[in-house]
Design a protein around this motif. Structure first.
Motif, mmCIF file in Angstrom:
data_model
loop_
_atom_site.group_PDB
_atom_site.id
_atom_site.type_symbol
_atom_site.label_atom_id
_atom_site.label_comp_id
_atom_site.label_asym_id
_atom_site.label_seq_id
_atom_site.Cartn_x
_atom_site.Cartn_y
_atom_site.Cartn_z
ATOM 1 N N HIS A 1 -60.899 -4.648 19.227
ATOM 2 C CA HIS A 1 -61.445 -5.987 19.159
ATOM 3 C C HIS A 1 -60.358 -7.011 18.975
ATOM 4 O O HIS A 1 -60.545 -8.151 19.518
ATOM 5 C CB HIS A 1 -62.686 -5.857 18.256
ATOM 6 C CG HIS A 1 -63.766 -5.345 18.734
ATOM 7 N ND1 HIS A 1 -64.570 -5.564 19.886
ATOM 8 C CD2 HIS A 1 -64.216 -3.837 18.456
ATOM 9 C CE1 HIS A 1 -65.668 -4.648 19.916
ATOM 10 N NE2 HIS A 1 -65.295 -3.779 19.047
ATOM 11 N N SER A 2 -59.461 -6.497 18.179
ATOM 12 C CA SER A 2 -58.279 -7.621 17.804
ATOM 13 C C SER A 2 -57.167 -7.813 19.104
ATOM 14 O O SER A 2 -56.954 -9.046 19.225
ATOM 15 C CB SER A 2 -57.373 -7.159 16.874
ATOM 16 O OG SER A 2 -58.281 -6.844 15.483
ATOM 17 N N TYR A 3 -56.997 -6.816 19.829
ATOM 18 C CA TYR A 3 -56.052 -7.013 20.812
ATOM 19 C C TYR A 3 -56.403 -7.069 22.168
ATOM 20 O O TYR A 3 -55.660 -7.588 23.157
ATOM 21 C CB TYR A 3 -55.171 -5.849 20.987
ATOM 22 C CG TYR A 3 -54.106 -5.640 19.712
ATOM 23 C CD1 TYR A 3 -53.181 -6.840 19.433
ATOM 24 C CD2 TYR A 3 -54.021 -4.849 18.791
ATOM 25 C CE1 TYR A 3 -52.097 -6.874 18.700
ATOM 26 C CE2 TYR A 3 -53.134 -4.472 17.747
ATOM 27 C CZ TYR A 3 -52.175 -5.768 17.658
ATOM 28 O OH TYR A 3 -51.322 -5.584 16.641
ATOM 29 N N LYS A 4 -57.877 -7.021 22.392
ATOM 30 C CA LYS A 4 -58.295 -6.806 24.143
ATOM 31 C C LYS A 4 -58.159 -8.208 24.700
ATOM 32 O O LYS A 4 -57.951 -8.267 25.918
ATOM 33 C CB LYS A 4 -59.731 -6.516 24.063
ATOM 34 C CG LYS A 4 -60.690 -7.294 23.339
ATOM 35 C CD LYS A 4 -61.923 -6.919 23.452
ATOM 36 C CE LYS A 4 -62.938 -7.568 22.741
ATOM 37 N NZ LYS A 4 -63.453 -8.808 23.401
ATOM 38 N N ASP A 5 -58.171 -9.624 24.020
ATOM 39 C CA ASP A 5 -57.941 -10.683 24.496
ATOM 40 C C ASP A 5 -56.511 -11.375 24.151
ATOM 41 O O ASP A 5 -56.122 -12.528 24.560
ATOM 42 C CB ASP A 5 -58.832 -11.641 24.013
ATOM 43 C CG ASP A 5 -60.411 -11.337 24.401
ATOM 44 O OD1 ASP A 5 -60.586 -10.833 25.473
ATOM 45 O OD2 ASP A 5 -61.383 -11.223 23.570
ATOM 46 N N GLU A 6 -55.478 -10.516 23.772
ATOM 47 C CA GLU A 6 -54.250 -11.001 23.418
ATOM 48 C C GLU A 6 -53.271 -11.054 24.799
ATOM 49 O O GLU A 6 -53.239 -10.155 25.517
ATOM 50 C CB GLU A 6 -53.696 -10.196 22.197
ATOM 51 C CG GLU A 6 -54.292 -10.563 20.949
ATOM 52 C CD GLU A 6 -54.020 -11.983 20.619
ATOM 53 O OE1 GLU A 6 -52.888 -12.400 20.263
ATOM 54 O OE2 GLU A 6 -54.917 -12.314 20.217
ATOM 55 N N PRO A 7 -52.585 -12.063 24.981
ATOM 56 C CA PRO A 7 -51.681 -12.243 26.099
ATOM 57 C C PRO A 7 -50.987 -11.138 26.167
ATOM 58 O O PRO A 7 -50.808 -10.829 27.542
ATOM 59 C CB PRO A 7 -51.041 -13.439 25.866
ATOM 60 C CG PRO A 7 -51.839 -14.458 24.926
ATOM 61 C CD PRO A 7 -52.397 -13.319 23.964
ATOM 62 N N THR A 8 -50.369 -10.361 25.186
ATOM 63 C CA THR A 8 -49.323 -9.526 25.650
ATOM 64 C C THR A 8 -49.944 -8.230 25.963
ATOM 65 O O THR A 8 -49.399 -7.793 26.926
ATOM 66 C CB THR A 8 -48.590 -8.936 24.126
ATOM 67 O OG1 THR A 8 -48.003 -10.030 23.611
ATOM 68 C CG2 THR A 8 -47.550 -7.794 24.136
ATOM 69 N N PHE A 9 -51.090 -7.960 25.435
ATOM 70 C CA PHE A 9 -51.834 -6.652 26.141
ATOM 71 C C PHE A 9 -52.575 -7.021 27.443
ATOM 72 O O PHE A 9 -52.482 -5.860 28.387
ATOM 73 C CB PHE A 9 -52.969 -5.916 25.205
ATOM 74 C CG PHE A 9 -52.443 -5.117 24.254
ATOM 75 C CD1 PHE A 9 -52.440 -3.590 24.389
ATOM 76 C CD2 PHE A 9 -51.495 -5.534 23.084
ATOM 77 C CE1 PHE A 9 -51.888 -2.926 23.376
ATOM 78 C CE2 PHE A 9 -50.880 -4.755 22.084
ATOM 79 C CZ PHE A 9 -51.222 -3.194 22.334
ATOM 80 N N LYS A 10 -52.790 -8.061 27.833
ATOM 81 C CA LYS A 10 -53.496 -8.622 28.816
ATOM 82 C C LYS A 10 -52.348 -8.336 30.155
ATOM 83 O O LYS A 10 -52.647 -7.852 31.218
ATOM 84 C CB LYS A 10 -54.123 -9.928 28.801
ATOM 85 C CG LYS A 10 -55.244 -10.010 28.188
ATOM 86 C CD LYS A 10 -55.958 -11.188 27.976
ATOM 87 C CE LYS A 10 -56.625 -11.645 28.988
ATOM 88 N NZ LYS A 10 -57.310 -13.004 28.922
ATOM 89 N N TYR A 11 -51.256 -8.668 29.621
ATOM 90 C CA TYR A 11 -50.113 -8.672 30.816
ATOM 91 C C TYR A 11 -49.809 -7.218 30.950
ATOM 92 O O TYR A 11 -49.422 -6.700 32.137
ATOM 93 C CB TYR A 11 -49.074 -9.566 30.422
ATOM 94 C CG TYR A 11 -47.674 -9.051 31.060
ATOM 95 C CD1 TYR A 11 -47.662 -9.300 32.415
ATOM 96 C CD2 TYR A 11 -46.566 -8.299 30.630
ATOM 97 C CE1 TYR A 11 -46.712 -9.099 33.315
ATOM 98 C CE2 TYR A 11 -45.545 -8.092 31.421
ATOM 99 C CZ TYR A 11 -45.603 -8.383 32.661
ATOM 100 O OH TYR A 11 -44.351 -8.148 33.553
ATOM 101 N N LEU A 12 -49.356 -6.513 29.714
ATOM 102 C CA LEU A 12 -48.938 -5.083 29.774
ATOM 103 C C LEU A 12 -49.841 -4.192 30.620
ATOM 104 O O LEU A 12 -49.364 -3.325 31.349
ATOM 105 C CB LEU A 12 -48.665 -4.542 28.483
ATOM 106 C CG LEU A 12 -47.398 -5.238 27.719
ATOM 107 C CD1 LEU A 12 -47.466 -4.755 26.241
ATOM 108 C CD2 LEU A 12 -46.299 -5.301 28.332
ATOM 109 N N LEU A 13 -51.179 -4.273 30.316
ATOM 110 C CA LEU A 13 -52.120 -3.379 30.806
ATOM 111 C C LEU A 13 -52.797 -3.978 31.947
ATOM 112 O O LEU A 13 -53.775 -3.505 32.662
ATOM 113 C CB LEU A 13 -53.152 -2.909 29.795
ATOM 114 C CG LEU A 13 -52.325 -2.337 28.779
ATOM 115 C CD1 LEU A 13 -53.349 -1.854 27.712
ATOM 116 C CD2 LEU A 13 -51.651 -1.097 29.055
ATOM 117 N N ASP A 14 -52.222 -5.114 32.612
ATOM 118 C CA ASP A 14 -53.157 -5.787 33.811
ATOM 119 C C ASP A 14 -54.544 -6.108 33.705
ATOM 120 O O ASP A 14 -55.262 -5.312 34.263
ATOM 121 C CB ASP A 14 -52.762 -5.119 35.107
ATOM 122 C CG ASP A 14 -52.782 -5.709 36.579
ATOM 123 O OD1 ASP A 14 -53.435 -6.815 36.377
ATOM 124 O OD2 ASP A 14 -52.434 -5.194 37.555
#
Length: 217
Positions: free
Chosen positions: A28-41
């Motif tokens: 819930h903390s990371y799902k909307d974070e730009p880093t993870f959204k880019y890394l995991l497309d």
């Protein structure tokens, strides 16, 4: 948003018995974070499954490496609402050499997601100094409880622990979300480096240890 009385929470050291709660909280903390959204497309189908799998495998890896883990616990509900993993220089590693972790990532996050994550992780590690330091690898406050002082409470506890190590130059962390920069800077962090990450930037932040003694180090 549920309101928290800071007297109702405490910061404690965690072990892997909290892995399940940690997975949910960090998802819930990371799902909307730009880093993870880019890394995991995030634009491609299956993003939620990829980020859940990535967080699961990262938590396993970090617990297995013996990182120090602090959690914010709601005492009345016995609920984990904040968490941070942090380690010292001795645990610095090249994640691409973690064969079992890479195999599991390839099966769950896919080739491109794994490649991007390994590249990002190693770029961050390579940007750090060789002098003794500590690094926050994962950190999050559940979105339902943010902006209530819990992040500061968690980081204050980390700083209290890490500042006791007078051989360490300080604490590092990274974020791809520039909305957090003012918060971190208010706690004594400064921008140490900026790394390109696809169309965005990843910020490496550094908080000097006020008790560092170079002669002792």
């Amino acid at each position: 948003m549920p309101q928290i009385d800071l007297e109702d929470v405490e910061v404690v050291r965690l072990d892997d018995r909290f892995s399940r709660q940690a997975r949910s909280l960090l998802y819930h903390s990371y799902k909307d974070e730009p880093t993870f959204k880019y890394l995991l497309d995030a634009h491609r189908s299956g993003y939620k499954q990829r980020i859940r799998a990535t967080i699961r495998e990262l938590i396993k890896l970090h617990f297995s490496r013996g990182e120090f883990v602090l959690g914010v616990i709601h005492k009345k509900e016995e609920r984990l609402i904040g968490i941070a993993f942090f380690s010292d220089l001795e645990l610095k590693m090249d994640i691409s050499n973690q064969f079992l972790w890479r195999c599991k990532m390839l099966l769950t996050a896919g080739f491109e997601g794994t490649r991007r994550y390994v590249e990002y992780f190693n770029d961050v590690q390579d940007s750090l100094p060789v002098k003794n330091h500590r690094m926050v690898s994962l950190i999050g406050i559940h979105p339902d409880f943010q902006k209530q002082g819990l992040g500061k409470k968690l980081l204050d506890s980390i700083h209290e622990l890490t500042d006791k190590d007078n051989n360490s130059i300080g604490l590092f962390l990274d974020t791809g979300n520039n909305k957090y920069l003012n918060f971190y800077q208010s706690l004594g962090y400064e921008v140490f480096a900026e790394l390109p990450l696809g169309p965005q930037k990843e910020y490496i932040l550094y908080r000097p240890n006020p008790n560092y003694q170079e002669a002792a180090a």
